[in-house]
Design a protein around this motif. Structure first.
Motif, short mmCIF file in Angstrom:
data_model
loop_
_atom_site.label_atom_id
_atom_site.label_comp_id
_atom_site.label_asym_id
_atom_site.label_seq_id
_atom_site.Cartn_x
_atom_site.Cartn_y
_atom_site.Cartn_z
N GLY A 1 -18.64 26.34 -49.26
CA GLY A 1 -17.97 27.36 -50.07
C GLY A 1 -17.30 26.68 -51.24
O GLY A 1 -16.14 26.30 -51.16
N PRO A 2 -18.04 26.51 -52.33
CA PRO A 2 -17.56 25.66 -53.43
C PRO A 2 -16.29 26.16 -54.11
O PRO A 2 -15.53 25.35 -54.65
N ALA A 3 -16.01 27.47 -54.06
CA ALA A 3 -14.83 27.99 -54.76
C ALA A 3 -13.86 28.68 -53.82
O ALA A 3 -12.95 29.37 -54.26
N TRP A 4 -14.06 28.55 -52.50
CA TRP A 4 -13.19 29.28 -51.57
C TRP A 4 -12.85 28.47 -50.33
O TRP A 4 -13.62 27.65 -49.85
N TYR A 5 -11.60 28.75 -49.85
CA TYR A 5 -11.02 28.13 -48.64
C TYR A 5 -10.72 29.22 -47.64
O TYR A 5 -10.09 30.22 -48.00
N TRP A 6 -11.21 29.07 -46.41
CA TRP A 6 -10.85 29.99 -45.32
C TRP A 6 -11.08 29.34 -43.99
O TRP A 6 -11.83 28.36 -43.88
N ASN A 7 -10.39 29.90 -42.96
CA ASN A 7 -10.42 29.31 -41.61
C ASN A 7 -10.83 30.35 -40.59
O ASN A 7 -10.69 31.56 -40.81
N THR B 1 -5.79 27.41 -32.62
CA THR B 1 -6.63 26.43 -33.31
C THR B 1 -7.13 27.04 -34.61
O THR B 1 -7.42 28.24 -34.68
N LEU B 2 -7.18 26.21 -35.62
CA LEU B 2 -7.68 26.60 -36.94
C LEU B 2 -8.90 25.73 -37.22
O LEU B 2 -8.83 24.51 -37.07
N GLU B 3 -10.00 26.38 -37.57
CA GLU B 3 -11.20 25.62 -37.89
C GLU B 3 -11.63 26.04 -39.30
O GLU B 3 -11.77 27.23 -39.58
N THR B 4 -11.82 25.05 -40.14
CA THR B 4 -12.16 25.35 -41.53
C THR B 4 -13.59 25.87 -41.64
O THR B 4 -14.52 25.25 -41.11
N ILE B 5 -13.77 27.01 -42.28
CA ILE B 5 -15.12 27.52 -42.58
C ILE B 5 -15.63 26.81 -43.84
O ILE B 5 -16.76 26.30 -43.87
#
Ligand code: 23J
Ligand code: MN
Length: 258
Positions: A56-62, A45-49
Motif C-alpha cells: 500500500g504505497p500511500a496508505w497505512y492500516w492495521n 495484537t496489531l498487524e500491519t496490512i
C-alpha cells in the motif's frame, strides 16, 4: 439560541470540557485472568496490512485482534447468563439513547487505599445520596477508586496466591442501583465491574449477575474519574455495533462544566 448551538458555543468557549475516560488500547493493555479451566480472552495484537510500502504505497492500516472485553470496554446484558434472553441486550440492538446519561461519581479512593478489596455497600450509597441527592433514573454510576493510577499490569490485575484483589460493589448495592434507581449501568476503573475476589462470592460475580439480569450495562477500565464532579457531568459510552456482540472496547467521553 438553540440548545445545540449553546452546547457548541460552550465547547468552543471552554466552559464545557470534554474529558476522556478511556485508557490507551494496545499490546500492553491488561486483560482479566480467569482460572485456566475457563476460556481466555486474547489481548490486543496489531498487524500491519500496509505502511507506505508495496502492500500500500500511500496508505497505512492495521488488522486488530482482541477479545470484546479488552481495555476500556462496554458490557452488554447478553454478556451474562442472567441477561441472555432480555430484549435489546446486544451491542447492535441497544437503543442509542441508552448510551448517554448523567454521571454519579462515588469517590472511594481513601477507602481503597486502606483496603484493596473494599466493597461499596448500601450504607455508603445512602451516605452519598444524603450529600448529593438521589441517583437519578438513567444515570451512569461511576466508582472512582483510584485504581487507574496502577500503571503496571501486575499492580493493575493485583493477582495474589488466592486470586485477584480489587474493589467493587456489594451485591445489594448493585440490586438497588439496577432495580430501584434504574441506572443505565455502572463504570469502574478496575479490569471488570466485579470486585477481584467476586469469583468466590455467592453468587459468583454478583455485579455482573445483578446488573445484566436487569438489562443494565457495565463499563470497565475507566480513567480520569478524578476530573469529574460527584454530579453534573454527562457521559457518552457507545460500544461498537458488533452484530450479536456481548460488549466492545469503546471511547468513553464526559462533558464537564467548568
Ligand atoms: C467473564 C467472566 C468474569 C468476568 C468478566 C468476564 C469481566 O470482567 C468482563 O469483562 O465482563 S469478571
Ligand atoms: Mn466486560
Amino acid at each position: 439560541m438553540s440548545l445545540l448551538s449553546q452546547l457548541v458555543d460552550a465547547l468552543n468557549a471552554g466552559s464545557l470540557r470534554v474529558v476522556d475516560l478511556t485508557q490507551p488500547l494496545g499490546p500492553d493493555t491488561p486483560v482479566i485472568d480467569l482460572p485456566p479451566i475457563f476460556g481466555a480472552s486474547p489481548g490486543v495484537t496489531l498487524e500491519t496490512i500496509s505502511r507506505f510500502d508495496e502492500k500500500g504505497p500511500a496508505w497505512y492500516w492495521n488488522t486488530i485482534t482482541m477479545g470484546e472485553h479488552t481495555g476500556t470496554h462496554f458490557d452488554a446484558p447478553i454478556h451474562w447468563i442472567t441477561g441472555k434472553d432480555l430484549p435489546d441486550n446486544r451491542t447492535d440492538t441497544i437503543p442509542p439513547r441508552q448510551f448517554v446519561g448523567p454521571a454519579c461519581v462515588f469517590d472511594i479512593t481513601a477507602e481503597v487505599a486502606k483496603n484493596e478489596d473494599f466493597l461499596f455497600t448500601p450504607d455508603h450509597l445512602a451516605a452519598w445520596e444524603a450529600k448529593h441527592g438521589r441517583v437519578p433514573k438513567g444515570a451512569w454510576v461511576l466508582l472512582r477508586s483510584g485504581w487507574s493510577a496502577r500503571t503496571t499490569k501486575a499492580a493493575f490485575l493485583n493477582v495474589k496466591a488466592d486470586g485477584p484483589h480489587s474493589p467493587g460493589f456489594h451485591q445489594e448495592t448493585s440490586r438497588i442501583l439496577a432495580r430501584e434507581r434504574d441506572v443505565l449501568g455502572v463504570g469502574v476503573e478496575t479490569v471488570g465491574t466485579d470486585a477481584g475476589q467476586a469469583g468466590g462470592f455467592t453468587p459468583p460475580f454478583p455485579n455482573h449477575t445483578t446488573m445484566h439480569g436487569a438489562g443494565k450495562f457495565g463499563l470497565a477500565s475507566l480513567c480520569n474519574l478524578d476530573q469529574l464532579p460527584a454530579t453534573g457531568a454527562v457521559v457518552i459510552a457507545a460500544p461498537l455495533k458488533i452484530v450479536n456482540g456481548s460488549g466492545s472496547p469503546l471511547r468513553v467521553l464526559a462533558l464537564v462544566a467548568q
